[in-house]
Design a protein around this motif. Structure first.
Motif: not given
Ligand code: SF4
Length: 445
Positions: A168, A174-175, A212-213, A247, A170-172, A177-178
């Motif tokens: 991903c 709180y996340c 993931v995205n 998303e 996006y680097f939200c 996952i990236p």
């Molecule tokens: S995996 Fe989902 S929540 Fe995590 S950064 Fe990417 S879009 Fe955001």
């Protein structure tokens, strides 16, 4: 070798473990149940919350208890982001992060694990996690753009999960996952078509497109997600498709319209919301606001009134005030969604949200989580009620639940009927009633 595996976390992890086990079986190994004695235990881990990490540790300890002489390979997201912690757990032989886990089959077949065990050594292969405090900085750092490795899993023969995308961008805030899975990349349309055809040959009637995205499919290959959907719709042996999650900013009206008119894409959507307050969405660095979320969900319901829409939501993230939480509850109540997946906020190492003040007290997070669960249960009950008396297609599964079997309607309602193996993997039209509905709430933390 007798090999057992345990998977934690998302459908992507399940697809990857299943794919790996299929390859290992083809190389001559015997796959056994995780609860039995094995020569090698593989644990595919998750890092999405602190609870997920605790479950990973427990699974590792369980494997070591079952056979202290066995080799234990820990792969996946927890192994990627916390490789030193994982390696320090007694009994672990090899730790492979997401950027290295594809090497596991080679290590097994070359007897590398056995050599490590005999020499009382451990192998730890994973790149260092990158701090996630600046999206711009992170976007400039391309080290995380790893190769794409396709995978598909069959779950109970009827439904297959096909990995079409990974990582991903996006680097939200709180996340993690990236950091754990690297930057977004995807299969090509032709690669997905090939995997889906393999699923069809294995007997699957339903395919869940997983990533993931997922909506960023094709972002770096120049292909479009909508064109992939159109192409897959033509693969006749597959009767049903679901998109595991997309998303809100990526689900276009074109995708919604196509789903409404397609042969096989089902009226079932999983659209992460995370918060119903624009302040919090900004803190989270999400790519939409509440107005866009409302527009998308209302449009779906206007063209598919019986569609099931699920939303992820996080309770008590850093910076979420009482007013923000009230706004979230009000917003969720007013949306035409069917239920929530509620997650209690959990600090993830290396994420930007760690710097957001004030931190929400753990007790308050739990209270907020309970309130959201209660809203979810009410919404699910209302959705189920709205479907009573309607006839919907059901794909029947293979498991025997105390003399009953389960199946999912196109719009994701679980029904049951007396167990009859001849129904397995068949699609019948059933009227939804208070007697045949399975009323399990789908809002687990
Ligand atoms: S995996 Fe989902 S929540 Fe995590 S950064 Fe990417 S879009 Fe955001």
């Amino acid at each position: 070798m007798k090999i057992a595996a345990h998977t934690l976390g998302c459908k992507l992890n399940y697809a990857e473990t299943s794919h790996l086990l299929r390859q290992l079986a083809e190389s001559g190994h015997t796959i056994v149940d995780f609860h039995s004695e094995a020569d090698l235990y593989i644990i595919n881990t998750c890092t999405v919350t602190a609870i997920a990490e605790r479950k990973c540790r427990n699974a590792i300890r369980q494997a070591v208890r079952q056979n202290p002489q066995a080799q234990v390979a820990v792969i996946g997201c927890f192994a990627q982001n916390e490789h030193d912690k994982v390696a320090s757990i007694p009994g672990v032989t090899i730790v492979l992060g997401n950027d290295q886990k594809h090497q596991l089959e080679r290590y097994i077949n070359d007897n590398e694990l056995l050599r490590l065990r005999r020499a009382k050594n451990k192998l730890v292969c994973s790149s260092e996690p990158k701090q996630n405090d600046s999206r711009r900085e992170a976007n400039l750092n391309l080290n995380g753009r790893w190769d794409f490795a396709g995978a598909w899993s069959s779950a109970g023969r009827t439904r297959a999960f096909v990995k079409i995308q990974d990582g991903c961008d996006y680097f939200c805030s709180y996340c993690a996952i990236p950091i754990a899975r690297g930057r977004s990349r995807s299969a090509t349309t032709e690669e997905v078509v090939k995997m889906v055809n393999e699923c069809a040959r294995s007997g699957a009637k339903e395919v869940v497109l997983t990533g993931v995205n997922t909506g960023t499919f094709g972002l770096h290959t120049g292909e479009r997600f909508i064109d992939l959907l159109k192409r897959l719709d033509d693969i006749e042996p597959i009767a049903r498709y679901r998109i595991s999650s997309i998303e809100p900013n990526l689900i276009t009206d074109e995708i919604i319209d196509f789903t409404a008119s397609s042969r096989a894409f089902l009226p079932h959507f999983h659209i992460p919301l995370q918060a119903g307050s624009d302040n919090v969405l900004k803190l989270m660095r999400r790519h939409y606001d509440t107005a866009l979320y409302r527009e998308k969900t209302e449009y779906i319901k206007s063209v598919m009134p019986d569609a099931c829409i699920a939303a992820d939501i996080i309770a008590g993230c850093n910076g979420e005030s009482d007013e923000d939480f009230e706004a979230t509850k009000e917003f969720v109540e007013s949306l035409p969604i069917s239920y929530l997946h509620v997650f209690t906020y959990s600090e993830r190492p290396h994420t930007a949200a760690l710097k957001i003040e004030p931190h929400t007290d753990m007790h308050l997070r739990r209270l907020r989580s309970q309130e959201l669960h209660a809203i979810s249960e009410r919404k699910l009950a209302a959705f189920n009620e709205s479907q009573m008396g309607k006839a919907r297609p059901v794909l029947w599964e293979s498991d025997d639940h105390d003399g009953m079997m389960h199946g999912l309607t196109d719009n994701y309602i679980r029904l049951e009927r007396p167990f009859d193996p001849t129904y397995t993997n068949s699609i019948t039209t059933e009227t939804i009633t208070a007697e045949n509905i399975v009323r399990n709430v789908m809002s687990d933390d």
